[in-house]
Design a protein around this motif. Structure first.
Motif, PDB file in Angstrom:
ATOM      1  N   ALA A  93      54.846  46.491  40.803  1.00  0.00           N
ATOM      2  CA  ALA A  93      54.184  45.918  41.846  1.00  0.00           C
ATOM      3  C   ALA A  93      54.775  44.444  41.932  1.00  0.00           C
ATOM      4  O   ALA A  93      55.262  43.686  41.223  1.00  0.00           O
ATOM      5  CB  ALA A  93      52.774  45.707  41.284  1.00  0.00           C
ATOM      6  N   PRO A  99      46.181  41.940  44.219  1.00  0.00           N
ATOM      7  CA  PRO A  99      46.345  43.564  44.363  1.00  0.00           C
ATOM      8  C   PRO A  99      45.882  43.932  45.921  1.00  0.00           C
ATOM      9  O   PRO A  99      45.966  44.764  46.482  1.00  0.00           O
ATOM     10  CB  PRO A  99      45.013  43.549  43.400  1.00  0.00           C
ATOM     11  N   SER A 102      48.580  43.840  47.960  1.00  0.00           N
ATOM     12  CA  SER A 102      49.562  44.734  47.749  1.00  0.00           C
ATOM     13  C   SER A 102      48.911  46.258  48.244  1.00  0.00           C
ATOM     14  O   SER A 102      49.784  47.086  48.912  1.00  0.00           O
ATOM     15  CB  SER A 102      49.462  44.919  46.226  1.00  0.00           C
ATOM     16  N   LEU A 123      40.110  49.434  44.738  1.00  0.00           N
ATOM     17  CA  LEU A 123      40.355  48.319  43.741  1.00  0.00           C
ATOM     18  C   LEU A 123      39.048  48.645  42.557  1.00  0.00           C
ATOM     19  O   LEU A 123      39.103  48.495  41.410  1.00  0.00           O
ATOM     20  CB  LEU A 123      40.484  47.205  44.142  1.00  0.00           C
ATOM     21  N   LEU A 128      39.452  47.122  39.226  1.00  0.00           N
ATOM     22  CA  LEU A 128      39.991  45.655  39.686  1.00  0.00           C
ATOM     23  C   LEU A 128      39.407  45.182  40.702  1.00  0.00           C
ATOM     24  O   LEU A 128      40.188  44.179  41.203  1.00  0.00           O
ATOM     25  CB  LEU A 128      41.568  46.278  40.178  1.00  0.00           C
ATOM     26  N   VAL A 136      49.196  39.126  41.066  1.00  0.00           N
ATOM     27  CA  VAL A 136      49.528  40.352  40.429  1.00  0.00           C
ATOM     28  C   VAL A 136      50.115  39.915  38.931  1.00  0.00           C
ATOM     29  O   VAL A 136      49.981  40.562  38.030  1.00  0.00           O
ATOM     30  CB  VAL A 136      50.516  41.468  40.921  1.00  0.00           C
ATOM     31  N   LYS A 144      48.057  46.269  35.945  1.00  0.00           N
ATOM     32  CA  LYS A 144      49.026  46.701  36.864  1.00  0.00           C
ATOM     33  C   LYS A 144      49.217  48.089  37.045  1.00  0.00           C
ATOM     34  O   LYS A 144      49.536  48.606  38.103  1.00  0.00           O
ATOM     35  CB  LYS A 144      50.498  45.920  36.060  1.00  0.00           C
ATOM     36  N   LEU A 147      46.865  49.442  39.150  1.00  0.00           N
ATOM     37  CA  LEU A 147      46.950  48.949  40.590  1.00  0.00           C
ATOM     38  C   LEU A 147      48.031  50.068  41.086  1.00  0.00           C
ATOM     39  O   LEU A 147      48.137  50.309  42.325  1.00  0.00           O
ATOM     40  CB  LEU A 147      47.763  47.601  40.489  1.00  0.00           C
ATOM     41  N   LYS A 151      47.809  51.996  44.463  1.00  0.00           N
ATOM     42  CA  LYS A 151      48.686  52.039  45.642  1.00  0.00           C
ATOM     43  C   LYS A 151      48.950  53.477  46.016  1.00  0.00           C
ATOM     44  O   LYS A 151      49.121  53.629  47.172  1.00  0.00           O
ATOM     45  CB  LYS A 151      49.826  51.251  45.009  1.00  0.00           C
TER      46      LYS A 151
END
Ligand code: ADP
Ligand code: ADP
Length: 229
Positions: A93, A99, A102, A123, A128, A136, A144, A147, A151
């Motif tokens: 990330a 986030p 991202s 999220l 998150l 991040v 992470k 995340l 993603k």
């Protein structure tokens, strides 16, 4: 149709100055049913990552055919790839994104229109929500990793692939990841995970393929497999 279907899949890494030619996949036949939580179980070096990398388009197969969600990866590579989200082993990330950014960038790369993005929903689902606008680099390792899962789901693929999702992960995070994966599966997402832990496969997967030295040595419902062990 299957979620994923591989026929006669071969991957040979060419020899280098220091290594011999390596046949990492020796003509694999494998079908992964839609709606399952499917485990690819095998020791290090078995060929699990090679298989995932071929699905993800990160590695070219030597021969054989692969289709994802009924889309042949040679004939319809973009459509095939759009049908999967891949959570890699390593955390990758961007440290100076938030986030939220991202996920927005990721959604943009997949051509998800702004009005159809589910950034905050994802999220929140991964715990998150309150870190949406932090950098991040300020997140913990566990955050992470979560995340990375968010993603992989930005384009809402029908199949989520996780490569060794719990390698180096503590018990608490493992529970969170598993809970999320099971919930996604209940909503209809097919889950494929690689692991070298039998317990992980056993607890999570309804079907397990055992891979060893580039070959599938068993592929069965988890209960059937365990009954034989
Ligand atoms: P697993 O994920 O099950 O640990 P891999 O797919 O990473 O297995 O590796 C399968 C075999 O292929 C191993 O012998 C590994 O060393 C070899 N291999 C993997 N990637 C490469 C590569 N890029 N170049 C050469 N050999 C590789
Ligand atoms: P895994 O934990 O899945 O076995 P590795 O840690 O073996 O993965 O490999 C990490 C990365 O190194 C992968 O991208 C893999 O393709 C590559 N790799 C693995 N083995 C070799 C090898 N013998 N030669 C070159 N690259 C390799």
């Amino acid at each position: 149709d299957y979620a994923i279907e591989a026929k006669g899949l071969v991957k040979t890494y060419p020899a280098t100055k220091t290594t011999n030619e390596m046949q990492a996949l020796k003509g694999i036949d494998l079908v992964i049913p839609r709606g399952s939580i499917f485990g690819l179980l095998g020791p290090n070096g078995a060929g699990k990552s090679t298989f995932i990398n071929i699905l993800a388009g990160l590695c070219k197969k030597t021969s054989g055919t692969v289709s994802i969600w009924g889309r042949d990866i040679d004939e319809r590579p973009r459509d095939a790839r759009a049908a999967i989200g891949v959570v890699p082993q390593e955390i990758a990330a961007d440290p100076f994104f938030t986030p939220r950014e991202s996920l927005e960038v990721q959604a943009g790369m997949y051509g998800v229109p702004a009005g159809e993005r589910r950034t905050m929903e994802l999220l929140n689902a991964l715990g998150l929500g309150d870190k949406a606008n932090a950098y991040v680099r300020q997140l913990s390792g566990g955050m992470k990793r979560r995340l990375m899962v968010a993603k992989a789901m930005t384009h809402n693929p029908p199949v989520l692939i996780l490569d060794e999702p719990t390698a180096g992960v503590d018990v608490e995070l493992r529970k969170q990841l598993w809970a999320y994966v099971v919930e996604l599966n209940r909503k209809g997402v097919t889950i494929v995970l690689t692991t070298h832990y039998l317990e992980e496969a056993q607890e999570l997967c309804d079907q397990i393929a055992i891979v060893n030295r580039g070959e599938v040595v068993a592929c069965e419902p988890t209960a059937t497999l365990l009954a034989r062990m």
